[in-house]
Scaffold this active site. Sequence first.
Site, short mmCIF file in Angstrom:
data_model
loop_
_atom_site.label_atom_id
_atom_site.label_comp_id
_atom_site.label_asym_id
_atom_site.label_seq_id
_atom_site.Cartn_x
_atom_site.Cartn_y
_atom_site.Cartn_z
N LYS A 32 -32.47 -11.47 -19.35
CA LYS A 32 -33.03 -11.20 -20.66
C LYS A 32 -31.99 -11.09 -21.77
CE LYS A 32 -36.68 -11.21 -21.26
NZ LYS A 32 -38.05 -11.80 -21.25
N1 PMP Z 1 -37.11 -10.62 -13.90
C1 PMP Z 1 -36.81 -9.50 -14.56
C2 PMP Z 1 -36.04 -8.45 -13.83
C3 PMP Z 1 -37.22 -9.32 -15.88
O1 PMP Z 1 -36.92 -8.18 -16.53
C4 PMP Z 1 -37.96 -10.34 -16.52
C5 PMP Z 1 -38.41 -10.18 -17.94
N2 PMP Z 1 -39.35 -9.20 -18.20
C6 PMP Z 1 -38.28 -11.48 -15.78
C7 PMP Z 1 -37.82 -11.60 -14.49
C8 PMP Z 1 -39.16 -12.58 -16.36
O2 PMP Z 1 -38.55 -13.36 -17.32
P1 PMP Z 1 -39.39 -13.98 -18.51
O3 PMP Z 1 -39.73 -12.87 -19.46
O4 PMP Z 1 -38.48 -14.98 -19.12
O5 PMP Z 1 -40.64 -14.59 -17.98
#
Ligand code: PMP
Length: 326
Positions: free
Chosen positions: A44
């Site tokens: 992120k």
């Molecule tokens: N894995 C973790 C540990 C996250 O914090 C997030 C984001 N909330 C994601 C995966 C998913 O990524 P995205 O928001 O780009 O879908």
Amino acid sequence: MQVLNDFISAVGNTPLIRMNRLSDETGCEILGKAEFLNPGGSVKDRAALWMIREHEKSGALSPGGTVVEGTAGNTGIGIAHICNARGYPCVIYMPDNQSQEKVDILRTLGAEVRVVPTVPYRDDANYQKQAGRYADTLPNGVWANQFDNTANRLAHVESTGPEIWQQTDGTIDAFVSSVGTGGTLAGVSMFLKDQNPNVRTVLADCMGSALFNYVRTGDATMSEGPSMTEGIGNSRVTDNFAGAPVDDAYQVTDQEMVTVVYQLLREEGWFLGSSTGINVAAAAKLARDMGPGQTIVTMLCDGGSKYQSRLFNLEFLRERDLNPDA
Ligand code: PMP
């Protein structure tokens, strides 16, 4: 000299790492993008940087301004680091079902954290909506708005996707990723399909999310939950995920996730979080379905230390009938 000049230049350019056991078992190359090596510790950081830059470019955010966000944690952590580096205060709204470790890190970083009751998105008291409303009350405040601000997925169109393409010399056959906001899966898929439309792009969904059904049938109906994973799964199709060129979806149970996370820890030395377990487990399912010889890339989203009190707490797992030795 090869020197990075600041925090921001240290975001991205993460290595691609072979997941040895599952690659050997399936005859595929299962490769993980080491996002836990970002300076704020997760995938992120990329979205946080692109969103803050966009608000700066548009003039909405200028010196003295405040960044507000609703987040399960990692986006807030990325934002807090970048705000410190850029001199902005930040206010983070978090639902109260997230690990305490993330709240503690955010406060250590200097963010003002407002932990609010966990309620569905349709409820006005939802943490994302509270963040948006609060930002509106600030004269020089911006709402990062990771779910519907497409600067999030642009981060992956412009950084993660090109890195994966280069690191695999364009030989990638499939990309698989879980979705929270959808920025990662949508952005990487958009970039890869532009290079080669035959690259297969696949959602890895946790239980208790509506996105598996959305990709398979077009209807965002919730699957049976819950899941102990954090930061992933969604009950709605965000602006970041809408229109993403995704070919297929797999569901991964918490037990499958726990098995993978503990195997990676005990056999290969990787101490990683629950969304990584969902991703790598789905990559292995995809490898078995596609057959040997494929190059499959997924995301190692963040490290394990934030999940000490849950995923790495044997008591917590036992109470949920989850077995790290399975
Ligand atoms: N894995 C973790 C540990 C996250 O914090 C997030 C984001 N909330 C994601 C995966 C998913 O990524 P995205 O928001 O780009 O879908």
